[in-house]
Design a protein around this motif. Structure first.
Motif, PDB file in Angstrom:
ATOM      1  N   GLU A   5       2.795   0.932   2.706  1.00 27.49           N
ATOM      2  CA  GLU A   5       3.206   1.516   1.425  1.00 27.49           C
ATOM      3  C   GLU A   5       4.234   0.632   0.718  1.00 27.49           C
ATOM      4  OE1 GLU A   5       5.466   5.485  -0.307  1.00 27.49           O
ATOM      5  OE2 GLU A   5       4.036   5.710   1.346  1.00 27.49           O
ATOM      6  N   ILE A   6       5.184   0.092   1.484  1.00 21.27           N
ATOM      7  CA  ILE A   6       6.222  -0.758   0.887  1.00 21.27           C
ATOM      8  C   ILE A   6       5.620  -2.042   0.331  1.00 21.27           C
ATOM      9  CG2 ILE A   6       8.280  -2.140   1.384  1.00 21.27           C
ATOM     10  CD1 ILE A   6       9.053   0.027   3.444  1.00 21.27           C
ATOM     11  N   ILE A   7       4.716  -2.663   1.091  1.00 19.13           N
ATOM     12  CA  ILE A   7       4.102  -3.919   0.640  1.00 19.13           C
ATOM     13  C   ILE A   7       3.207  -3.683  -0.571  1.00 19.13           C
ATOM     14  CG2 ILE A   7       2.468  -5.747   1.267  1.00 19.13           C
ATOM     15  CD1 ILE A   7       3.559  -5.557   4.134  1.00 19.13           C
ATOM     16  N   GLU A   8       2.388  -2.635  -0.511  1.00 20.67           N
ATOM     17  CA  GLU A   8       1.494  -2.345  -1.634  1.00 20.67           C
ATOM     18  C   GLU A   8       2.298  -2.074  -2.903  1.00 20.67           C
ATOM     19  OE1 GLU A   8      -2.432   0.415  -2.513  1.00 20.67           O
ATOM     20  OE2 GLU A   8      -0.811   1.242  -1.285  1.00 20.67           O
ATOM     21  N   TRP A   9       3.360  -1.307  -2.772  1.00 18.88           N
ATOM     22  CA  TRP A   9       4.219  -0.976  -3.916  1.00 18.88           C
ATOM     23  C   TRP A   9       4.968  -2.203  -4.428  1.00 18.88           C
ATOM     24  CZ3 TRP A   9       9.763  -0.814  -3.567  1.00 18.88           C
ATOM     25  CH2 TRP A   9      10.411  -0.269  -4.685  1.00 18.88           C
ATOM     26  N   GLY A  10       5.521  -2.994  -3.504  1.00 12.84           N
ATOM     27  CA  GLY A  10       6.343  -4.134  -3.891  1.00 12.84           C
ATOM     28  C   GLY A  10       5.577  -5.286  -4.508  1.00 12.84           C
ATOM     29  N   THR A  11       4.262  -5.311  -4.304  1.00 10.70           N
ATOM     30  CA  THR A  11       3.444  -6.395  -4.860  1.00 10.70           C
ATOM     31  C   THR A  11       2.592  -5.938  -6.042  1.00 10.70           C
ATOM     32  OG1 THR A  11       1.712  -5.916  -3.216  1.00 10.70           O
ATOM     33  CG2 THR A  11       3.313  -7.637  -2.666  1.00 10.70           C
ATOM     34  N   ASN A  12       2.720  -4.675  -6.413  1.00  7.47           N
ATOM     35  CA  ASN A  12       1.919  -4.102  -7.498  1.00  7.47           C
ATOM     36  C   ASN A  12       2.633  -4.313  -8.835  1.00  7.47           C
ATOM     37  OD1 ASN A  12       0.430  -2.547  -9.276  1.00  7.47           O
ATOM     38  ND2 ASN A  12       0.239  -0.797  -7.880  1.00  7.47           N
ATOM     39  N   ASN A  14       1.955  -3.177 -11.614  1.00  8.57           N
ATOM     40  CA  ASN A  14       2.040  -1.927 -12.371  1.00  8.57           C
ATOM     41  C   ASN A  14       3.243  -1.078 -11.955  1.00  8.57           C
ATOM     42  OD1 ASN A  14      -0.341  -2.439 -13.833  1.00  8.57           O
ATOM     43  ND2 ASN A  14      -1.604  -1.651 -12.158  1.00  8.57           N
ATOM     44  N   LYS A  15       3.839  -1.439 -10.821  1.00  9.13           N
ATOM     45  CA  LYS A  15       5.008  -0.714 -10.324  1.00  9.13           C
ATOM     46  C   LYS A  15       6.292  -1.518 -10.534  1.00  9.13           C
ATOM     47  CE  LYS A  15       2.723   2.798  -8.438  1.00  9.13           C
ATOM     48  NZ  LYS A  15       2.945   4.213  -8.794  1.00  9.13           N
ATOM     49  N   SER A  16       6.227  -2.545 -11.370  1.00 11.00           N
ATOM     50  CA  SER A  16       7.369  -3.442 -11.557  1.00 11.00           C
ATOM     51  C   SER A  16       8.618  -2.714 -12.037  1.00 11.00           C
ATOM     52  CB  SER A  16       7.013  -4.558 -12.545  1.00 11.00           C
ATOM     53  OG  SER A  16       6.014  -5.390 -12.013  1.00 11.00           O
ATOM     54  N   LYS A  17       8.443  -1.728 -12.913  1.00 12.51           N
ATOM     55  CA  LYS A  17       9.600  -0.998 -13.436  1.00 12.51           C
ATOM     56  C   LYS A  17      10.246  -0.166 -12.339  1.00 12.51           C
ATOM     57  CE  LYS A  17      12.443  -0.029 -16.676  1.00 12.51           C
ATOM     58  NZ  LYS A  17      13.340  -1.090 -17.192  1.00 12.51           N
ATOM     59  N   GLU A  18       9.416   0.467 -11.505  1.00 10.18           N
ATOM     60  CA  GLU A  18       9.946   1.229 -10.367  1.00 10.18           C
ATOM     61  C   GLU A  18      10.719   0.310  -9.429  1.00 10.18           C
ATOM     62  OE1 GLU A  18       7.230   3.449  -8.012  1.00 10.18           O
ATOM     63  OE2 GLU A  18       6.889   4.984  -9.537  1.00 10.18           O
ATOM     64  N   SER A 115      20.031  -2.645   5.733  1.00 10.50           N
ATOM     65  CA  SER A 115      19.544  -1.915   4.568  1.00 10.50           C
ATOM     66  C   SER A 115      18.181  -2.421   4.111  1.00 10.50           C
ATOM     67  CB  SER A 115      20.543  -2.047   3.415  1.00 10.50           C
ATOM     68  OG  SER A 115      21.803  -1.575   3.798  1.00 10.50           O
ATOM     69  N   PHE A 116      17.442  -1.522   3.471  1.00 12.83           N
ATOM     70  CA  PHE A 116      16.112  -1.858   2.985  1.00 12.83           C
ATOM     71  C   PHE A 116      15.913  -1.277   1.592  1.00 12.83           C
ATOM     72  CE2 PHE A 116      16.070  -1.126   7.542  1.00 12.83           C
ATOM     73  CZ  PHE A 116      15.535  -2.300   8.032  1.00 12.83           C
ATOM     74  N   ILE A 117      15.023  -1.903   0.846  1.00 16.20           N
ATOM     75  CA  ILE A 117      14.594  -1.295  -0.409  1.00 16.20           C
ATOM     76  C   ILE A 117      13.382  -0.428  -0.090  1.00 16.20           C
ATOM     77  CG2 ILE A 117      13.083  -3.234  -1.075  1.00 16.20           C
ATOM     78  CD1 ILE A 117      14.035  -2.670  -3.998  1.00 16.20           C
ATOM     79  N   MET A 118      13.371   0.780  -0.645  1.00 17.72           N
ATOM     80  CA  MET A 118      12.346   1.757  -0.304  1.00 17.72           C
ATOM     81  C   MET A 118      11.582   2.191  -1.543  1.00 17.72           C
ATOM     82  SD  MET A 118      12.742   2.373   2.984  1.00 17.72           S
ATOM     83  CE  MET A 118      12.052   3.997   3.225  1.00 17.72           C
ATOM     84  N   THR A 119      10.356   2.645  -1.330  1.00 19.02           N
ATOM     85  CA  THR A 119       9.598   3.220  -2.432  1.00 19.02           C
ATOM     86  C   THR A 119      10.171   4.602  -2.752  1.00 19.02           C
ATOM     87  OG1 THR A 119       7.977   4.440  -1.119  1.00 19.02           O
ATOM     88  CG2 THR A 119       7.546   2.099  -1.474  1.00 19.02           C
ATOM     89  N   PRO A 120      10.033   5.064  -3.986  1.00 19.96           N
ATOM     90  CA  PRO A 120      10.543   6.407  -4.329  1.00 19.96           C
ATOM     91  C   PRO A 120       9.956   7.511  -3.453  1.00 19.96           C
ATOM     92  CG  PRO A 120      10.061   5.160  -6.318  1.00 19.96           C
ATOM     93  CD  PRO A 120       9.535   4.344  -5.171  1.00 19.96           C
ATOM     94  N   THR A 121       8.677   7.409  -3.105  1.00 21.50           N
ATOM     95  CA  THR A 121       8.053   8.460  -2.288  1.00 21.50           C
ATOM     96  C   THR A 121       8.584   8.446  -0.855  1.00 21.50           C
ATOM     97  OG1 THR A 121       6.176   6.977  -1.870  1.00 21.50           O
ATOM     98  CG2 THR A 121       5.941   8.579  -3.643  1.00 21.50           C
TER      99      THR A 121
END
Length: 240
Positions: A5-12, A14-18, A115-121
């Protein structure tokens, strides 16, 4: 699944603003821990470059905790071991009692815990604030397997698993004590604590890793009510 989930989100793209929002939130938090505004901007710059530097590849299979998979005649168990990464796993061959530990357990050094950067979900689903506690409990989980041999991702094969696990626990116990002594009746920011503990001649990336490592230990101590946190002039100070 967490790593995916983190990789998919971080490389998308369309999710750049998030991603930018999460990076700015992390930078803002780190500024309160003692880094400069310029260093905070650098965190945002590095993290928001992820979609440009990495490409998503759909995995053949997502692995989950306690799942068993077969490779030939071997049955392997997936064990979720958050600490070095929130989605870190080890793989256990129950028949031969071999553990493939990834970065969770290494023969000569201890993995970075921080520490890590996490997806909102994921932030809504998990609380990884006290990541050192997750790591230490993951070590207990692995120790209970009574592995015969550990094959780590780096360094040498480990032929004394329980002994090595105990060494790693002692390492963190000593670090907790050292950090607590640094701030005994002496409130300091995590950045200053990291400079005292690790030195102030580190590279940019190692300085951030040192800060992240110190934070994981401070939060662990704070959760046990062994240290206190105060806010002064927009910065967090910790003392024991």
């Amino acid at each position: 699944e967490i790593t995916h989930e983190i990789i998919e989100w971080g490389t998308n793209t369309n999710k750049s603003k998030e991603l930018e929002n999460e990076a700015r939130e992390l930078a803002k938090r780190m500024i309160k821990y003692g880094i400069s505004e310029k260093q905070g901007d650098r965190i945002v710059q590095v993290l928001t470059a992820m979609p440009k530097l990495a490409r998503y590849h759909k995995p053949d299979k997502l692995l989950v905790d306690n799942e068993e998979i077969s490779i030939g005649t071997n049955k392997l168990k997936i064990i979720w071991t958050p600490g070095h990464a929130v989605g870190h796993i080890c793989v256990f061959d129950n028949d031969r009692r071999y553990l493939f530990s990834g970065d969770h357990i290494l023969s000569e050094i201890t993995p970075h815990i921080g520490s890590f950067i996490m997806t909102p979900t994921l932030k809504k689903k998990y609380d990884f604030n006290n990541i050192l506690d997750y790591y230490l409990r993951s070590l207990d989980k692995i120790d209970d397997l009574n592995s015969k041999i550990i094959f780590p991702a780096h360094q040498d094969v480990i032929y004394n698993p329980s002994e090595r696990i105990l060494e790693i626990k002692e390492h963190h116990k000593n670090r907790l004590k050292e950090i607590s002594n640094i701030i005994k009746e002496n409130p300091l920011t995590p950045v200053r604590i990291a400079e005292i503990h690790f030195g102030n001649d580190l590279t940019e990336i190692n300085s951030f890793l040192a800060l992240s490592e110190v934070l994981s230990h401070l939060i662990y101590l704070e959760e046990q009510n062994k240290i206190t946190r105060i806010e002064k002039n927009g910065k967090f100070l910790f003392s024991s």
